[in-house]
Design a protein around this motif. Structure first.
Motif, short mmCIF file in Angstrom:
data_model
loop_
_atom_site.label_atom_id
_atom_site.label_comp_id
_atom_site.label_asym_id
_atom_site.label_seq_id
_atom_site.Cartn_x
_atom_site.Cartn_y
_atom_site.Cartn_z
N SER A 88 -23.07 35.82 -126.83
CA SER A 88 -22.22 36.89 -126.31
C SER A 88 -21.64 36.50 -124.96
CB SER A 88 -23.03 38.18 -126.16
OG SER A 88 -22.31 39.18 -125.46
N ASN A 89 -20.47 37.05 -124.65
CA ASN A 89 -19.97 36.97 -123.28
C ASN A 89 -20.90 37.76 -122.37
OD1 ASN A 89 -17.55 35.50 -123.87
ND2 ASN A 89 -16.66 37.38 -124.68
N SER A 90 -21.04 37.30 -121.14
CA SER A 90 -21.94 37.98 -120.22
C SER A 90 -21.33 38.07 -118.83
CB SER A 90 -23.29 37.25 -120.13
OG SER A 90 -23.12 36.00 -119.50
N ILE A 91 -21.72 39.11 -118.12
CA ILE A 91 -21.39 39.25 -116.70
C ILE A 91 -22.70 39.53 -115.98
CG2 ILE A 91 -20.12 40.50 -114.93
CD1 ILE A 91 -18.04 41.22 -116.97
N SER A 92 -23.14 38.56 -115.18
CA SER A 92 -24.32 38.76 -114.33
C SER A 92 -23.85 39.40 -113.03
CB SER A 92 -25.00 37.42 -114.04
OG SER A 92 -25.36 36.77 -115.25
N PHE A 93 -24.64 40.33 -112.50
CA PHE A 93 -24.22 41.01 -111.28
C PHE A 93 -25.44 41.37 -110.45
CE2 PHE A 93 -25.27 44.49 -114.04
CZ PHE A 93 -25.78 45.47 -113.21
N SER A 94 -25.16 41.58 -109.18
CA SER A 94 -26.17 42.06 -108.24
C SER A 94 -25.50 43.08 -107.34
CB SER A 94 -26.73 40.90 -107.42
OG SER A 94 -27.65 41.37 -106.45
N GLY A 95 -25.82 44.35 -107.55
CA GLY A 95 -25.18 45.40 -106.78
C GLY A 95 -24.79 46.56 -107.68
N ASP A 96 -23.55 47.02 -107.54
CA ASP A 96 -23.06 48.18 -108.27
C ASP A 96 -22.34 47.73 -109.54
OD1 ASP A 96 -22.00 50.54 -109.17
OD2 ASP A 96 -21.01 51.09 -107.30
#
Length: 344
Positions: A88-96
């Motif tokens: 799958s496509n993914s977006i890792s994030f840290s925050g909002d």
């Protein structure tokens, strides 16, 4: 025959009004979705490591009234559960998470800023992997790491949002969304902050001109019936109550002066001139607008940018159709007889 013509004309006018109202509602919805994207986005071709991101956050905390940062990185992920597995496509994030991928959640919610092992998945991915969207709280392995599903958001494409806690320094980031800070922050403010916090000079600074454009495009069709109504009223007053024209004009100017501060408050600070007659400001505004558009188009588009541009294209199409319907309604009204207007 005459009555049948009136009914047909009335039906066409009603349909045009209904189409105009429907398109306005859809346009406002698209504008609200676009407004969910961050106003200031920094992009780095060389990813920022976790330690540099942590130091930038500490700088933000210790310096009071300044920006707060949400980091993100696009990529791909391998997800597996007991009944299946999928890339799958993914977006890792840290925050909002809302600043990274604005979405409407049909179950649960996005992982919080302190969540270090939560995920949110699209409806399409949920159906492909679980066969259902009733999966909040269920476990999933992402690239061999055990995580838990916190929410499911609308969308057919395979997409997973991976949260990393704000104290986590194990990940690198190529995108940063800035929130908070001054009410009308400028490009210069964002660049100064990036340098002072140790992030370095961004390769691209996207200033959220798309949001201002979306707001304008969503309300632009309303000006057509409003202007037509004002012109019609002015002609009527001039013809039957010419003595009332000057007081009405003065009252209109007073109302405009009262509403002007509220209107200016909704504009980005960089488009508000300190001196309306300062020609150098207008040339500077055009230059900034051109630079912002160039960066918006030349920045390497990821999933987030493609999603934003698709919403912008949809909004433009909806707005042009709304303008056409508004012009058609006003034209039919101007060409109709008083009897036909009564039938409408």
């Amino acid at each position: 025959m005459t009555m049948r013509f009136f009914r047909r004309a009335s039906l066409v006018s009603i349909l045009l009004w209904c189409a105009f109202g429907f398109l306005l509602v859809v346009g406002f919805r698209e504008s609200n979705i676009i407004g969910g994207f961050s106003g200031i986005s920094l992009r780095y071709e060389t990813p920022i490591n976790g330690l540099a991101a942590h130091r930038a956050r500490q700088y933000s905390i210790t310096n009071g009234e300044t920006f707060w940062l949400t980091f993100w990185q696009e990529g791909s992920a391998f997800l597996s559960v007991g009944r299946g597995e999928v890339y799958s496509n993914s977006i890792s994030f840290s925050g909002d998470a809302a600043l990274v991928w604005p979405a409407e959640y049909t179950a649960g919610s996005a992982p919080g800023s302190l969540d270090n092992n939560g995920v949110a998945v699209s409806e399409g991915l949920a159906h492909r992997l679980w066969g259902s969207t009733d999966i909040v709280g269920q476990g999933v392995e992402v690239n061999g790491e055990k995580r838990a599903v916190r929410g499911v958001f609308r969308g057919d494409a395979n997409l997973v949002l991976l949260s990393f806690g704000i104290e986590d320094t194990s990940h690198s980031w190529s995108g940063i969304e800035l929130s908070g800070g001054e009410a009308h922050a400028t490009r210069g403010d964002a660049e100064i902050f990036a340098l002072a916090s140790g992030l370095g000079r961004p390769d691209y600074i996207l200033m959220g001109g798309a949001m201002a454009f979306a707001r304008f495009m969503s309300i632009a069709p309303l000006f057509i019936p409003i202007i037509y109504a004002l012109v019609t009223i002015a002609k009527f007053i001039r013809r039957h109550y010419s003595w009332f024209g000057v007081p009405l004009l003065i009252a209109g100017l007073i109302v405009f002066a009262v509403l002007l501060p509220a209107l200016l408050e909704r504009l980005p600070g960089w488009v508000i001139p300190t001196h309306w007659s300062d020609f150098s400001f207008w040339s500077s505004l055009l230059r900034q607008g051109g630079e912002g558009l160039r960066e918006f188009l030349s920045a390497d588009p990821g999933l987030r940018d493609v999603e934003l541009r698709m919403h912008l294209l949809r909004l433009m199409g909806i707005s042009f159709l709304s303008i056409f319907c508004g012009l058609a309604v006003c034209f039919r009204w101007s060409m109709s007889t008083p009897e036909e207007r009564v039938n409408v």
